[in-house]
Design a protein around this motif. Structure first.
Motif, PDB file in Angstrom:
ATOM      1  N   VAL A  51      -4.494  38.480  19.650  1.00  0.00           N
ATOM      2  CA  VAL A  51      -5.492  38.168  18.622  1.00  0.00           C
ATOM      3  C   VAL A  51      -4.918  38.322  17.218  1.00  0.00           C
ATOM      4  N   SER A  52      -4.041  39.308  16.998  1.00  0.00           N
ATOM      5  CA  SER A  52      -3.457  39.487  15.669  1.00  0.00           C
ATOM      6  C   SER A  52      -2.587  38.291  15.296  1.00  0.00           C
ATOM      7  N   ARG A  53      -1.926  37.726  16.279  1.00  0.00           N
ATOM      8  CA  ARG A  53      -1.115  36.532  16.022  1.00  0.00           C
ATOM      9  C   ARG A  53      -2.010  35.346  15.665  1.00  0.00           C
ATOM     10  N   GLN A  54      -3.136  35.237  16.328  1.00  0.00           N
ATOM     11  CA  GLN A  54      -4.057  34.148  16.005  1.00  0.00           C
ATOM     12  C   GLN A  54      -4.633  34.316  14.598  1.00  0.00           C
ATOM     13  N   VAL A  55      -4.897  35.541  14.212  1.00  0.00           N
ATOM     14  CA  VAL A  55      -5.372  35.806  12.848  1.00  0.00           C
ATOM     15  C   VAL A  55      -4.325  35.357  11.831  1.00  0.00           C
ATOM     16  N   SER A  56      -3.064  35.667  12.073  1.00  0.00           N
ATOM     17  CA  SER A  56      -1.980  35.258  11.166  1.00  0.00           C
ATOM     18  C   SER A  56      -1.868  33.739  11.094  1.00  0.00           C
ATOM     19  N   GLN A  57      -2.032  33.082  12.219  1.00  0.00           N
ATOM     20  CA  GLN A  57      -1.978  31.618  12.232  1.00  0.00           C
ATOM     21  C   GLN A  57      -3.086  31.029  11.358  1.00  0.00           C
ATOM     22  N   ILE A  58      -4.274  31.590  11.463  1.00  0.00           N
ATOM     23  CA  ILE A  58      -5.399  31.109  10.653  1.00  0.00           C
ATOM     24  C   ILE A  58      -5.107  31.315   9.166  1.00  0.00           C
ATOM     25  N   GLN A  59      -4.563  32.473   8.818  1.00  0.00           N
ATOM     26  CA  GLN A  59      -4.253  32.752   7.411  1.00  0.00           C
ATOM     27  C   GLN A  59      -3.218  31.767   6.867  1.00  0.00           C
ATOM     28  N   ASP A  60      -2.160  31.533   7.627  1.00  0.00           N
ATOM     29  CA  ASP A  60      -1.094  30.632   7.164  1.00  0.00           C
ATOM     30  C   ASP A  60      -1.603  29.199   7.008  1.00  0.00           C
ATOM     31  N   LEU A  61      -2.382  28.741   7.950  1.00  0.00           N
ATOM     32  CA  LEU A  61      -2.852  27.349   7.903  1.00  0.00           C
ATOM     33  C   LEU A  61      -3.959  27.158   6.871  1.00  0.00           C
ATOM     34  N   THR A  62      -4.684  28.210   6.575  1.00  0.00           N
ATOM     35  CA  THR A  62      -5.649  28.137   5.480  1.00  0.00           C
ATOM     36  C   THR A  62      -4.922  27.939   4.155  1.00  0.00           C
ATOM     37  N   ALA A  63      -3.800  28.647   3.979  1.00  0.00           N
ATOM     38  CA  ALA A  63      -2.993  28.493   2.768  1.00  0.00           C
ATOM     39  C   ALA A  63      -2.415  27.081   2.661  1.00  0.00           C
ATOM     40  N   GLU A  64      -2.153  26.439   3.804  1.00  0.00           N
ATOM     41  CA  GLU A  64      -1.642  25.069   3.802  1.00  0.00           C
ATOM     42  C   GLU A  64      -2.742  24.037   3.561  1.00  0.00           C
ATOM     43  N   GLU A  65      -3.983  24.488   3.485  1.00  0.00           N
ATOM     44  CA  GLU A  65      -5.131  23.630   3.212  1.00  0.00           C
ATOM     45  C   GLU A  65      -5.301  22.535   4.257  1.00  0.00           C
ATOM     46  N   PRO A  98       0.832  -1.217   0.000  1.00  0.00           N
ATOM     47  CA  PRO A  98       0.000   0.000   0.000  1.00  0.00           C
ATOM     48  C   PRO A  98       0.861   1.259   0.000  1.00  0.00           C
ATOM     49  N   VAL A  99       0.438   2.233  -0.729  1.00  0.00           N
ATOM     50  CA  VAL A  99       1.145   3.501  -0.788  1.00  0.00           C
ATOM     51  C   VAL A  99       0.637   4.395   0.346  1.00  0.00           C
ATOM     52  N   GLU A 100       1.542   4.843   1.241  1.00  0.00           N
ATOM     53  CA  GLU A 100       1.154   5.670   2.380  1.00  0.00           C
ATOM     54  C   GLU A 100       0.828   7.088   1.917  1.00  0.00           C
ATOM     55  N   GLU A 101      -0.419   7.464   2.110  1.00  0.00           N
ATOM     56  CA  GLU A 101      -0.858   8.795   1.705  1.00  0.00           C
ATOM     57  C   GLU A 101      -0.572   9.804   2.813  1.00  0.00           C
ATOM     58  N   PRO A 102      -0.369  11.063   2.473  1.00  0.00           N
ATOM     59  CA  PRO A 102      -0.146  12.101   3.497  1.00  0.00           C
ATOM     60  C   PRO A 102      -1.350  12.191   4.432  1.00  0.00           C
ATOM     61  N   ARG A 103      -1.088  12.321   5.732  1.00  0.00           N
ATOM     62  CA  ARG A 103      -2.165  12.406   6.704  1.00  0.00           C
ATOM     63  C   ARG A 103      -2.834  13.781   6.645  1.00  0.00           C
ATOM     64  N   GLU A 104      -4.118  13.793   6.925  1.00  0.00           N
ATOM     65  CA  GLU A 104      -4.850  15.060   6.966  1.00  0.00           C
ATOM     66  C   GLU A 104      -4.399  15.869   8.176  1.00  0.00           C
ATOM     67  N   LYS A 105      -4.220  17.161   7.969  1.00  0.00           N
ATOM     68  CA  LYS A 105      -3.797  18.046   9.053  1.00  0.00           C
ATOM     69  C   LYS A 105      -5.009  18.693   9.717  1.00  0.00           C
ATOM     70  N   ILE A 106      -5.029  18.640  11.043  1.00  0.00           N
ATOM     71  CA  ILE A 106      -6.064  19.324  11.818  1.00  0.00           C
ATOM     72  C   ILE A 106      -5.375  20.404  12.643  1.00  0.00           C
ATOM     73  N   ALA A 107      -5.779  21.651  12.446  1.00  0.00           N
ATOM     74  CA  ALA A 107      -5.168  22.773  13.167  1.00  0.00           C
ATOM     75  C   ALA A 107      -5.916  23.025  14.471  1.00  0.00           C
ATOM     76  N   VAL A 108      -5.169  23.054  15.564  1.00  0.00           N
ATOM     77  CA  VAL A 108      -5.727  23.350  16.886  1.00  0.00           C
ATOM     78  C   VAL A 108      -5.075  24.636  17.377  1.00  0.00           C
ATOM     79  N   LEU A 109      -5.845  25.708  17.463  1.00  0.00           N
ATOM     80  CA  LEU A 109      -5.322  27.025  17.828  1.00  0.00           C
ATOM     81  C   LEU A 109      -5.844  27.419  19.206  1.00  0.00           C
ATOM     82  N   LEU A 110      -4.909  27.627  20.137  1.00  0.00           N
ATOM     83  CA  LEU A 110      -5.249  27.903  21.534  1.00  0.00           C
ATOM     84  C   LEU A 110      -4.658  29.235  21.972  1.00  0.00           C
ATOM     85  N   PRO A 111      -5.269  29.897  22.948  1.00  0.00           N
ATOM     86  CA  PRO A 111      -4.813  31.237  23.348  1.00  0.00           C
ATOM     87  C   PRO A 111      -3.395  31.275  23.908  1.00  0.00           C
ATOM     88  N   ASN A 112      -3.044  30.327  24.791  1.00  0.00           N
ATOM     89  CA  ASN A 112      -1.711  30.331  25.387  1.00  0.00           C
ATOM     90  C   ASN A 112      -1.373  28.938  25.872  1.00  0.00           C
TER      91      ASN A 112
END
Length: 478
Positions: A131-145, A86-100
């Motif tokens: 909050v601005s850092r969390q916004v940037s994290q969301i933008q970057d991970l959205t681009a990573e699909e 079997p060919v190992e497919e890339p695992r799906e990424k789940i982003a977990v974003l927490l305040p601290n």
């Protein structure tokens, strides 16, 4: 005659010789011509000469053949294995974003183990309360699909715009612990019900303080409130659940709030600030509970506020263990709060196991992405984020007091050492000796008046100090 016959025989011999020589010459010429033509044109194959191999040569030939066959078979076998593996497919990424990280590391650890067990690749990031850092994290991970977002917002009202991009990318968003407001991007919400927590706190106050008996006796109890952050929806739900229980006792005067600060706007502590809670508690004690008095009940919506109230009480000279010490409530079961519960300076707190919350949220994500049915929800009425009602799963909170706090050790949430009371944290009244008595500038020494002393009476030297022994409050004012 004999001579003639000899000449005839000689002629025949000569003729035969000439004819035989001509035939040999023609065959050699033809062979040479064919060989030259082959070399010139480079065409055709040279005729193989029949050579009888030696026994050694035959063995070498057989070995080479066998080796060639083995190599071919091995190649075919490897190709077959590659096709079947079997060919190992890339695992799906789940982003977990927490305040601290400080507060949310337990949640992160549980998410990591649960997601990996289900074959996902967890991507866990902390915003360090920015909050601005969390916004940037969301933008970057959205681009990573990434396949899904699990988000505890730093600011529940600060992610609406960036989540519109996430929605356009068709990435589901799960709101964790605190509800993200003003966006249609949120699919589901998982939390401990703030309203449930408020009801637990209210009912415990009613039962522990026997408010129904107080009402029947036409007596009253004083109470002050310190609620959660004004910008937090769960804090508002907690307040609403609390007032569902206590409002009737406030209305009929069984509970009296001397400061008059009862509404959520008046009692909420922005950003859960312990400093703000302490300064407010000190002001209320000074203005409405002078001379070392204290409320009967201090009702808080989070453990840091309970700790802040205790510090203000100690600085005002109120001593734990005395009748004047208030009934203090909390919420969250932080380490320091559990220590205070064990010592008896905080009445109780409400436990919300973050491991249970994270496991439930991970299950919702997995079911949404690959399940046959929709994720399970048990509330689809009360959580409106300003755009739509969000399907919610509510986990059950638990009341923790001095009688059962060891549950938190037994279930592995804390070690015994983590919540062991620190002896230095337990203030106790110290005996007052005559040499420790200090008078404030407004006080005058008490001396026997002429009427009180007769020539035959000699005052006992210990009586005067006993008459002016300071109360715990006076001692604290030294």
């Amino acid at each position: 005659m004999k001579k003639k016959t000899a000449y005839i025989l000689l002629g025949v011999f000569l003729t035969t010789s000439i004819l035989g020589g001509c035939g040999s010459k023609n065959k050699a010429t033809e062979a040479a011509s064919e060989s030259a033509q082959t070399e010139k044109e480079g065409a055709g194959e040279a005729e193989e000469l029949t050579v009888t191999p030696t026994p050694e040569e035959e063995k070498d030939t057989e070995k080479k053949a066998d080796s060639s066959e083995d190599a071919e078979a091995s190649t075919q076998s490897n190709e077959a294995e590659e096709e079947s593996a079997p060919v190992e497919e890339p695992r799906e990424k789940i982003a977990v974003l927490l305040p601290n990280e400080e507060k949310w590391s337990r949640d992160a650890d549980k998410f990591k183990s649960e997601l990996e067990a289900d074959g996902y690749e967890p991507v866990i990031e902390y915003a360090e309360n920015d909050v601005s850092r969390q916004v940037s994290q969301i933008q970057d991970l959205t681009a990573e699909e990434v396949s899904a977002f699990v988000i505890t917002p730093v600011d529940p009202y600060g992610l609406g715009s960036v989540l519109e991009t996430v929605k356009e990318a068709d990435i589901p968003v799960f709101s964790y612990d605190d509800l993200i407001m003003n966006t249609s991007a949120v699919k589901y919400y998982v939390t401990f019900g703030g309203r449930q927590v408020g009801q637990i706190i209210g009912k415990q106050i009613v039962d522990a303080q026997e408010l129904d008996k107080v009402r029947e006796a036409k007596e009253s109890r004083t109470i002050e409130f310190f609620m959660g952050s004004l910008d937090d929806t769960q804090a508002l739900f907690l307040y609403n659940g609390l007032m569902e229980v206590l409002q009737e006792y406030l209305d009929d005067g069984t509970l009296v709030c001397r400061s008059g600060k009862i509404s959520f706007d008046d009692t909420g502590i922005l950003r859960w600030s312990k400093t703000t809670a302490k300064s407010r508690a000190a002001e209320i004690l000074e203005e409405f509970y002078p001379d070392g008095a204290a409320p009967d009940i201090i009702c808080t919506g989070f453990d840091d506020a309970a700790g802040a109230a205790q510090e203000a009480l100690l600085e005002a000279g109120v001593v734990p263990g005395t009748d004047i010490w208030p009934f203090i409530t909390g919420n969250g079961c932080k380490e320091d709060a559990v220590k205070r519960i064990a010592m008896g300076t905080q009445a109780f707190s409400v436990f919300m196991d973050s491991r249970e919350l994270a496991a439930q949220c991970e299950e919702m994500v997995n079911v949404y992405l690959h399940g046959e049915d929709d994720p399970e929800v048990n509330d689809y009425e009360q959580y409106d984020n300003g755009v739509k009602i969000i399907g919610t799963y509510l986990c059950d909170p638990q009341m923790i007091d001095r009688d059962n706090y060891e549950i938190l050790i037994d279930n592995g949430y804390y070690t015994e050492k983590e919540v062991e009371p620190d002896p230095t944290e337990t203030p106790t009244p110290e005996p007052v000796t005559p040499t420790e008595v200090a008078l404030t500038p407004t006080e005058k020494p008490v001396t026997p008046t002429p009427e009180a002393v007769t020539p035959t009476e000699t005052p006992e030297p210990t009586e005067a100090p006993e008459e002016i022994s300071p109360t715990p409050t006076e001692k604290a004012k030294k």
